[in-house]
Motif scaffolding. Structure first.
Motif, PDB file in Angstrom:
ATOM      1  N   ALA A  63     -49.587  19.302 -36.485  1.00 22.50           N
ATOM      2  CA  ALA A  63     -48.146  19.504 -36.336  1.00 22.50           C
ATOM      3  C   ALA A  63     -47.762  19.588 -34.864  1.00 22.50           C
ATOM      4  N   THR A  64     -48.583  20.264 -34.089  1.00 24.71           N
ATOM      5  CA  THR A  64     -48.289  20.423 -32.658  1.00 24.71           C
ATOM      6  C   THR A  64     -48.359  19.080 -31.939  1.00 24.71           C
TER       7      THR A  64
ATOM      8  N   ILE B  71     -32.059  17.408 -35.342  1.00 20.72           N
ATOM      9  CA  ILE B  71     -33.186  17.959 -34.582  1.00 20.72           C
ATOM     10  C   ILE B  71     -34.471  17.762 -35.385  1.00 20.72           C
ATOM     11  N   PRO B  72     -35.483  17.128 -34.848  1.00 20.89           N
ATOM     12  CA  PRO B  72     -36.757  17.046 -35.571  1.00 20.89           C
ATOM     13  C   PRO B  72     -37.354  18.439 -35.768  1.00 20.89           C
ATOM     14  N   VAL B  73     -37.728  18.742 -36.993  1.00 24.69           N
ATOM     15  CA  VAL B  73     -38.363  20.017 -37.334  1.00 24.69           C
ATOM     16  C   VAL B  73     -39.747  19.707 -37.884  1.00 24.69           C
ATOM     17  N   VAL B  74     -40.775  20.203 -37.190  1.00 27.70           N
ATOM     18  CA  VAL B  74     -42.162  19.967 -37.591  1.00 27.70           C
ATOM     19  C   VAL B  74     -42.750  21.300 -38.022  1.00 27.70           C
ATOM     20  N   VAL B  75     -43.351  21.327 -39.211  1.00 28.00           N
ATOM     21  CA  VAL B  75     -43.840  22.571 -39.792  1.00 28.00           C
ATOM     22  C   VAL B  75     -45.325  22.444 -40.117  1.00 28.00           C
ATOM     23  N   SER B  76     -46.102  23.463 -39.729  1.00 26.82           N
ATOM     24  CA  SER B  76     -47.464  23.580 -40.250  1.00 26.82           C
ATOM     25  C   SER B  76     -47.403  24.540 -41.431  1.00 26.82           C
ATOM     26  N   LEU B  77     -47.776  24.056 -42.606  1.00 30.83           N
ATOM     27  CA  LEU B  77     -47.755  24.837 -43.842  1.00 30.83           C
ATOM     28  C   LEU B  77     -49.188  25.209 -44.173  1.00 30.83           C
ATOM     29  N   VAL B  78     -49.544  26.463 -43.894  1.00 27.75           N
ATOM     30  CA  VAL B  78     -50.923  26.940 -44.027  1.00 27.75           C
ATOM     31  C   VAL B  78     -51.063  27.633 -45.380  1.00 27.75           C
ATOM     32  N   GLY B  79     -51.789  27.002 -46.276  1.00 21.96           N
ATOM     33  CA  GLY B  79     -51.959  27.578 -47.603  1.00 21.96           C
ATOM     34  C   GLY B  79     -52.807  26.669 -48.473  1.00 21.96           C
TER      35      GLY B  79
ATOM     36  N   ALA C 186     -31.308  26.202 -32.577  1.00 18.05           N
ATOM     37  CA  ALA C 186     -30.645  24.971 -33.020  1.00 18.05           C
ATOM     38  C   ALA C 186     -29.301  24.790 -32.337  1.00 18.05           C
ATOM     39  N   ALA C 187     -28.614  25.900 -32.034  1.00 14.94           N
ATOM     40  CA  ALA C 187     -27.302  25.824 -31.386  1.00 14.94           C
ATOM     41  C   ALA C 187     -27.402  25.504 -29.895  1.00 14.94           C
ATOM     42  N   ASP C 188     -28.597  25.630 -29.334  1.00 19.23           N
ATOM     43  CA  ASP C 188     -28.804  25.345 -27.914  1.00 19.23           C
ATOM     44  C   ASP C 188     -28.973  23.837 -27.733  1.00 19.23           C
ATOM     45  N   GLU C 189     -28.071  23.215 -27.025  1.00 20.54           N
ATOM     46  CA  GLU C 189     -28.101  21.759 -26.885  1.00 20.54           C
ATOM     47  C   GLU C 189     -29.342  21.258 -26.148  1.00 20.54           C
ATOM     48  N   ARG C 190     -30.061  22.165 -25.465  1.00 16.96           N
ATOM     49  CA  ARG C 190     -31.285  21.762 -24.773  1.00 16.96           C
ATOM     50  C   ARG C 190     -32.462  21.596 -25.727  1.00 16.96           C
ATOM     51  N   THR C 191     -32.358  22.153 -26.939  1.00 19.63           N
ATOM     52  CA  THR C 191     -33.457  22.091 -27.903  1.00 19.63           C
ATOM     53  C   THR C 191     -33.622  20.671 -28.414  1.00 19.63           C
ATOM     54  N   GLY C 192     -34.822  20.132 -28.232  1.00 24.08           N
ATOM     55  CA  GLY C 192     -35.091  18.760 -28.659  1.00 24.08           C
ATOM     56  C   GLY C 192     -35.930  18.661 -29.900  1.00 24.08           C
ATOM     57  N   VAL C 193     -36.885  19.593 -30.092  1.00 23.97           N
ATOM     58  CA  VAL C 193     -37.771  19.618 -31.259  1.00 23.97           C
ATOM     59  C   VAL C 193     -38.039  21.071 -31.606  1.00 23.97           C
ATOM     60  N   LEU C 194     -38.070  21.363 -32.905  1.00 19.39           N
ATOM     61  CA  LEU C 194     -38.427  22.697 -33.396  1.00 19.39           C
ATOM     62  C   LEU C 194     -39.794  22.624 -34.067  1.00 19.39           C
ATOM     63  N   LEU C 195     -40.695  23.538 -33.679  1.00 19.99           N
ATOM     64  CA  LEU C 195     -42.040  23.603 -34.238  1.00 19.99           C
ATOM     65  C   LEU C 195     -42.208  24.968 -34.900  1.00 19.99           C
ATOM     66  N   LEU C 196     -42.492  24.968 -36.202  1.00 19.55           N
ATOM     67  CA  LEU C 196     -42.587  26.203 -36.980  1.00 19.55           C
ATOM     68  C   LEU C 196     -43.899  26.256 -37.746  1.00 19.55           C
TER      69      LEU C 196
ATOM     70  N   LEU D 172     -38.967  21.835 -26.162  1.00 25.53           N
ATOM     71  CA  LEU D 172     -39.686  22.159 -27.389  1.00 25.53           C
ATOM     72  C   LEU D 172     -39.581  23.656 -27.624  1.00 25.53           C
ATOM     73  N   ARG D 173     -39.180  24.042 -28.835  1.00 25.19           N
ATOM     74  CA  ARG D 173     -39.075  25.448 -29.217  1.00 25.19           C
ATOM     75  C   ARG D 173     -40.060  25.728 -30.350  1.00 25.19           C
ATOM     76  N   GLY D 174     -41.030  26.592 -30.091  1.00 23.48           N
ATOM     77  CA  GLY D 174     -41.989  27.005 -31.109  1.00 23.48           C
ATOM     78  C   GLY D 174     -41.624  28.384 -31.629  1.00 23.48           C
ATOM     79  N   LEU D 175     -41.459  28.516 -32.938  1.00 21.58           N
ATOM     80  CA  LEU D 175     -41.072  29.775 -33.575  1.00 21.58           C
ATOM     81  C   LEU D 175     -42.105  30.090 -34.650  1.00 21.58           C
ATOM     82  N   PHE D 176     -42.979  31.071 -34.389  1.00 18.45           N
ATOM     83  CA  PHE D 176     -44.162  31.283 -35.213  1.00 18.45           C
ATOM     84  C   PHE D 176     -44.197  32.676 -35.830  1.00 18.45           C
TER      85      PHE D 176
END
Length: 506
Positions: A486-487, A449-457, A410-420, A329-333
């Motif tokens: 989202a998490t 790759i599943p991309v899950v986003v929390s949209l705060v607004g 995304a280019a890292d084959e170990r990445t399974g889910v992206l959380l933004l 899991l990669r979280g990019l915040f």
């Protein structure tokens, strides 16, 4: 293709101006890539990652103009565009008998006592300006980051002696009598007051309560007093939080106060709990930490205390067939508190996670020699941390660094889910989906790759909540209003971690 890198010794412009210059030049015909930035260590790393070679003697006091052009591009014309974009524009006010003030102190002498002063200068100079404001009888909101903690403590003690409130340093969000400042979201007013040692944590509560208030009477926020992310640390000990609580307690229109914070020092949390019990206005504590409630649960608790049932928090773009494409899991915040919240939840579900704002020092994450913020375990990166904003605008304004790391993850084959996270509001990027949606689409181009986003607004924010949501969903993201929701979805997708083998970092 040709490249041009020039160093302008002693030239200076602030990071937001240089971001705008870079974008203007990037849009010029024949320009493949453009970066105009001060020569800070972080910016030099970014330039190197973009493939530019910058002279070793470049310093933080130098401006770097780095251009990558098509073979037929006119370099002189592009440099003329750079120069034109750097020329400051000044409004024509016409004749005036009163010259504008040249210093903060002289401006404050013309301003009625009690007016809020907003300080947004390099961190090394912020406290000097704030002291001038306090001496003149003003509360202060310090947007600046990179302020030494010892200076923060001295300033807040001085302000307490004078009965003034210091909001900050690194206070990016506030609502003052219904008026949003900094990155604040536009919300309907109501009887809830917020004291926030957390900018994006405050924004998450603003967004959730605003959404609930569309159907519930009396649910809204008129006051959200930011106090800086370190106010509940062992060094600062809640100096500004106490003053903010005292003021909201005296306001007859405030029915309930919520305190939201990044993980506080335990002894300071205990002191704050005791102080809150002495107030006449009910106080709901939302202090993040292991074993504590997440921010959405805090919002649920606020609604319960106001006599309402929490709604189902919205989710858009859910794909029941989504599956992780790797083990990590990669979280990019862009929001530090949102990163903290997600990281705490992930650590409970997956075990230790690495981060540049780690839950413990042994899990600290720093860029490698190539600038990557990846590791062989789950990672969570706060791009708004002070170490990543020196000489750069906050990632809610300038998403360049996160977009670059999104491509690497995304280019890292170990990445399974992206959380933004995506955080809307005044002062934030005017159309974050315009750059993020194509980046998400590109990240999913080779594998889904599943991309899950929390949209705060909110639906009143200038970026348009629905428009941002629809663009992200169209790019393949699943979008939640609740960061905790989202998490949980990202954790469900990645699945439980296997037991770590001896010597493993997982």
């Amino acid at each position: 293709m040709k490249e041009h890198v020039e160093i302008r010794k002693g030239a200076y412009a602030d990071s937001v101006t240089l971001l705008q210059v870079s974008r203007a030049v990037q849009a010029t015909a024949g320009v493949e890539a453009a970066q105009v930035a001060m020569g800070t260590g972080l910016n030099l790393e970014v330039l190197t990652g973009m493939g530019f070679t910058v002279p070793d003697a470049t310093s933080a006091n130098d401006m770097v103009v780095a251009l990558r052009l098509s073979d037929d591009a006119d370099l002189d014309a592009v440099l003329a565009t750079v120069d034109a974009a750097l020329v400051p524009t000044r409004p024509d006010h016409g004749a005036s008998e009163v010259a504008p003030p040249r210093t903060t102190a002289s401006a404050l002498r013309r301003t009625p006592a009690g007016t809020l002063a907003l300080v947004s200068v390099p961190g090394a100079s912020a406290v000097v300006e704030a002291v001038d404001a306090v001496e003149a009888g003003h509360d202060v909101m310090i947007f600046s980051d990179n302020v030494p903690v010892a200076q923060e403590v001295a300033l807040k003690r001085y302000a307490a002696e004078h009965g003034r409130l210091v909001m900050g340093p690194d206070c990016g969000t506030a609502v003052v009598d219904g008026v949003g400042l900094g990155f604040a979201n536009t919300v309907r007013p109501g009887g809830v007051g917020i004291v926030a040692a957390s900018g994006t944590g405050c924004q998450q509560l603003l967004a959730l309560l605003h959404h609930a208030g569309a159907e519930l009477d009396g649910v809204g926020v008129r006051w959200a007093l930011g106090v800086g992310g370190r106010d509940l640390s062992a060094d600062v000990r809640g100096l500004a939080t106490r003053e903010a609580l005292r003021r909201l307690d005296e306001d007859a229109d405030v029915d309930l106060v919520v305190v939201v914070s990044k993980p506080p020092a335990p002894e300071v949390a205990a002191e704050l709990t005791s102080y809150a019990e002495t107030l006449g206005t009910p106080v709901e504590l939302g202090l993040l930490g292991r074993g504590q409630r997440d921010l959405t649960a805090v919002a649920d608790g606020v609604l319960d205390r106001l006599g309402h049932r929490a709604p189902e928090w919205p989710v858009h773009g859910a794909d029941p067939s989504a599956a992780p494409t790797g083990p990590l899991l990669r979280g990019l915040f862009v929001g530090g508190t949102l990163c903290d919240e997600s990281m705490i939840m992930a650590a409970d579900a997956l075990g230790p996670v690495r981060s540049n704002i780690p839950l413990s020092e042994d899990l600290a994450l720093s860029p490698d020699e190539n600038g990557d913020l990846l590791a062989d375990t789950h990672t969570f990166v706060d791009f708004g941390d002070d170490a990543l904003t020196q000489g750069r605008a906050h990632p809610m304004i300038d998403p360049t660094l996160r977009l670059e790391q999104l491509g690497r993850a995304a280019a890292d084959e170990r990445t399974g889910v992206l959380l933004l996270d995506v955080v809307l509001g005044h002062g934030a990027e005017p159309d974050p989906a315009a750059l993020l949606a194509p980046a998400i689409r590109a990240a999913r181009a080779d594998r889904p790759i599943p991309v899950v986003v929390s949209l705060v607004g909110t639906d009143l924010d200038p970026q348009g909540l629905d428009r941002q949501r629809d663009a992200l969903v169209a790019a393949g993201a699943e979008v939640h209003l609740s960061n905790a929701g989202a998490t949980r979805r990202a954790l469900d997708l990645i699945g439980p971690s296997e037991p770590a083998s001896e010597g493993s970092t997982r």
